[in-house]
Design an enzyme around this catalytic site. Structure first.
Site, PDB file in Angstrom:
ATOM      1  N   HIS A 109     -21.638  -6.619  23.046  1.00 33.46           N
ATOM      2  CA  HIS A 109     -20.836  -6.384  21.847  1.00 33.46           C
ATOM      3  C   HIS A 109     -20.164  -5.017  21.951  1.00 33.46           C
ATOM      4  CE1 HIS A 109     -23.610  -3.443  19.991  1.00 33.46           C
ATOM      5  NE2 HIS A 109     -24.600  -4.224  20.435  1.00 33.46           N
ATOM      6  N   CYS A 147     -29.460  -4.754  23.228  1.00 37.01           N
ATOM      7  CA  CYS A 147     -28.132  -5.335  23.480  1.00 37.01           C
ATOM      8  C   CYS A 147     -27.370  -4.535  24.532  1.00 37.01           C
ATOM      9  CB  CYS A 147     -27.336  -5.390  22.188  1.00 37.01           C
ATOM     10  SG  CYS A 147     -27.864  -6.714  21.080  1.00 37.01           S
TER      11      CYS A 147
END
Length: 243
Positions: free
Chosen positions: A202, A218
């Protein structure tokens, strides 16, 4: 006696002359002449009718049709265009100038890669490598999980893709809509989940931290890089995470 002879001769001569006269006066037999239909002979014959064929007349100087000019629709730009509420809209941000085709620190066996697009994350390099048909095409810098929240290694596949993700803070439940302050940035590419939590690529508003171990597992990327990566993958694209 002689007088009688002369009388007889006279009568005979008279009779002979009368016969000659009758012969002379007798009309000669004539052959009737067939009367021809002079009207038919003299009537002029009408000329033979010739079929009339319509001829296409070509004008000496036919008018020239004007040349057709292709009509090209021009995009008009308003003087004061409305501002988009979305930070990125439908436009693709320019690719990061710091992205490169830098090779991984350790050679990756091409036989372990799938055909098509295959993403390889090297946590030690802090980069993601994009392979296409087992050939390295490009790589991008990434941020990874910090201590206690390490990014899991293994083989995965892209399972979720969102162009403008909405983030929900796991501790307070606060929802942050898309925009420049959204922690997920411009794109989300999820490849791991335990049914409750998810890990994926992301963007981030704090691009200066890309390259460090600061996330909760992440893979953080610059917005322009995650947008470029988003265009190269699809659901099911293999993702391999290596130490």
């Amino acid at each position: 006696m002689l007088r009688q002879k002369f009388q007889v001769a006279g009568f005979m001569l008279l009779g002979l002359s009368g016969m000659i006269f009758l012969l002379i006066r007798q009309p000669q037999t004539t052959t009737p002449i067939a009367v021809k239909d002079t009207a038919k002979i003299s009537q002029p014959q009408p000329p033979a009718k010739t079929p009339i064929v319509a001829k296409k007349t070509v004008p000496t100087n036919p008018p020239q049709s004007p040349a057709k000019t292709p009509i090209v629709a021009k995009k008009t730009v308003p003087t004061n265009p409305p501002q988009s509420l979305k930070p990125y809209g439908k436009q693709k941000p320019p690719a990061s100038k710091k992205s490169s085709v830098k090779r991984p620190s350790q050679v990756i066996d091409p036989k372990s890669l799938s055909k098509g697009t295959h993403l390889v994350i090297k946590l030690g390099d802090r980069r993601v490598y994009v392979y296409k048909n087992k050939k390295l095409k490009i790589s991008y810098p990434i941020g990874i999980g910090k201590a206690g929240w390490e990014t899991p290694t293994g083989n995965y596949k892209v399972m979720d893709m969102q162009p403008h993700p909405i983030w929900e803070e796991p501790w307070t439940g606060k929802v942050i809509l898309e925009g420049p302050d959204n922690p997920l940035g411009a794109r989300w590419i999820g490849f791991w989940t335990d049914g409750r939590n998810s890990i994926g690529f992301h963007g981030t508003p704090a691009e200066k931290l890309v390259g460090q171990a600061v996330s909760h597992g992440c893979i953080r990327m610059r917005n322009r890089d995650v947008v470029a990566l988003y265009e190269q993958v699809k659901l099911g694209t293999p993702v391999t995470v290596k130490p």
